[in-house]
Design a protein around this motif. Structure first.
Motif, PDB file in Angstrom:
ATOM      1  N   TYR A 154       9.612 -10.046  -0.242  1.00 46.12           N
ATOM      2  CA  TYR A 154       9.657  -8.652  -0.694  1.00 46.12           C
ATOM      3  C   TYR A 154       9.490  -8.668  -2.209  1.00 46.12           C
ATOM      4  O   TYR A 154      10.333  -9.194  -2.924  1.00 46.12           O
ATOM      5  CB  TYR A 154      10.976  -8.007  -0.301  1.00 46.12           C
ATOM      6  CG  TYR A 154      11.088  -6.542  -0.692  1.00 46.12           C
ATOM      7  CD1 TYR A 154      10.165  -5.602  -0.250  1.00 46.12           C
ATOM      8  CD2 TYR A 154      12.138  -6.101  -1.497  1.00 46.12           C
ATOM      9  CE1 TYR A 154      10.264  -4.270  -0.597  1.00 46.12           C
ATOM     10  CE2 TYR A 154      12.258  -4.767  -1.836  1.00 46.12           C
ATOM     11  CZ  TYR A 154      11.317  -3.853  -1.388  1.00 46.12           C
ATOM     12  OH  TYR A 154      11.417  -2.520  -1.730  1.00 46.12           O
ATOM     13  N   VAL A 166      10.945  -1.438   5.549  1.00 42.25           N
ATOM     14  CA  VAL A 166      11.184  -0.535   4.426  1.00 42.25           C
ATOM     15  C   VAL A 166      10.353   0.738   4.585  1.00 42.25           C
ATOM     16  O   VAL A 166      10.847   1.858   4.404  1.00 42.25           O
ATOM     17  CB  VAL A 166      10.852  -1.231   3.088  1.00 42.25           C
ATOM     18  CG1 VAL A 166      10.894  -0.221   1.933  1.00 42.25           C
ATOM     19  CG2 VAL A 166      11.831  -2.372   2.828  1.00 42.25           C
ATOM     20  N   LEU A 202      18.527  -3.659   3.128  1.00 42.01           N
ATOM     21  CA  LEU A 202      18.262  -2.380   3.798  1.00 42.01           C
ATOM     22  C   LEU A 202      19.522  -1.515   3.857  1.00 42.01           C
ATOM     23  O   LEU A 202      19.442  -0.283   3.680  1.00 42.01           O
ATOM     24  CB  LEU A 202      17.724  -2.631   5.210  1.00 42.01           C
ATOM     25  CG  LEU A 202      16.347  -3.302   5.310  1.00 42.01           C
ATOM     26  CD1 LEU A 202      15.977  -3.526   6.768  1.00 42.01           C
ATOM     27  CD2 LEU A 202      15.277  -2.470   4.609  1.00 42.01           C
TER      28      LEU A 202
END
Length: 305
Positions: free
Chosen positions: A222, A297, A271
């Motif tokens: 990420y 996401v 998250l």
């Protein structure tokens, strides 16, 4: 009459800069090695178009459930085993997603196995016993001609799986056998024929690109954060906390608390913090996104609209 020496492949030729290597001081030797090593990255850059096309084929296969197999002999085989073994802790993937196979078996990782690289039939048997439809086989051989690797690739081709070759010479037998050839022309070694040097460095760089880029494309990273890493020791657990902080801006106390609630899964913790959701919902969203963090996401962002 002087006998002419047969022209050798690039990796086997003498390096004019190191012909008097044994007369040099320690500092002169390491300086020369460093200067030669600096050329490796430039050689890899020349092969980037080939590398990119090959990686795209790996990603396509993996998205459909395919596995990646590196196969080589000697140094090349060991480098494949090394790269494969580092994927599970770094990217949190199953141990059978990226695999390293070496001529002579596991014993050859630590000790040279005489004549193992010359056995084309053994290479073919190795592939026939393990590889299945949809997988990718990457043959690695510096000179591009190791029979064990060629035999393995020929069997993989017969099975209809994707084949890639990494070598450090031009127009090699390996390149003519695989679907996606990668040739990194590093030139003669400082020690003639010792392809664990520049050729080995080049192969390691290419393998880094293959596995890392594939994992990025599969959503195991990420931004530039290893969100999918396995926190299996104290160092990695602390790294996971830092990853959670970097991704969310949370303070250390919050990162540790939510990380614990997330059962050590940095992705779930991120998250939870980013969207203010429960551990169950965060974990479920990852399942829905097929373990692609970026997609998870996106799904949560869309649910806010």
């Amino acid at each position: 009459m002087t006998q002419q020496i047969k022209q050798q492949p690039l990796t086997e030729q003498r390096n004019n800069k190191s012909q008097h290597l044994d007369r040099l001081s320690v500092h002169e030797i390491v300086t020369l090695m460093n200067e030669e090593d600096q050329t490796v990255a430039l050689s890899v850059r020349e092969a980037l178009p080939q590398i990119s096309i090959a990686i795209e084929a790996v990603v396509r296969a993996m998205k459909l459930g395919g596995r990646l197999y590196y196969i080589g002999a000697g140094t090349s085989g060991r480098l494949g085993v090394l790269d494969a073994s580092e994927c599970p802790p770094t990217f949190g993937v199953d141990t059978d997603l990226v695999n390293g196979l070496i001529a002579g078996g596991e014993k050859a990782i630590r000790a040279a196995i005489e004549n193992a690289e010359d056995n084309a039939e053994a290479g073919a048997r190795t592939i026939a016993d393990i590889v299945r439809e949809g997988d990718v086989v990457v043959g690695i051989t510096a000179n591009g001609a190791a029979p064990y690797v060629i035999g393995a690739i020929q069997e993989a081709n017969r099975m209809g799986v994707t084949t890639i070759g990494i070598s450090c010479n031009q127009d090699t037998p390996l390149s003519s056998t695989v679907q996606f050839p990668i040739e990194v022309l590093v030139g003669p070694e400082v020690i003639t024929g010792s392809t664990r040097l520049k050729a080995g460095t080049a192969q390691k760089m290419v393998l880094n690109m293959i596995s890392s880029t594939a994992m990025i494309q599969l959503g195991k990273v990420y931004g530039n954060l290893m969100v999918n890493m396995r926190a299996t020791n104290k160092k990695l657990r602390e790294r996971a906390i830092r990853v959670i902080q970097e991704a969310t801006g949370a303070d250390e106390e919050t990162a540790r608390r939510i990380g614990s609630e997330a059962k050590g899964d940095a992705r779930v913790a991120i998250l939870m913090i980013m969207f203010g959701i429960s551990q169950q919902k965060a974990a479920g969203m990852l399942v829905l996104a097929q373990d692609h963090f970026g997609e998870a996401v996106k799904l949560l962002e869309q649910s806010r609209i």
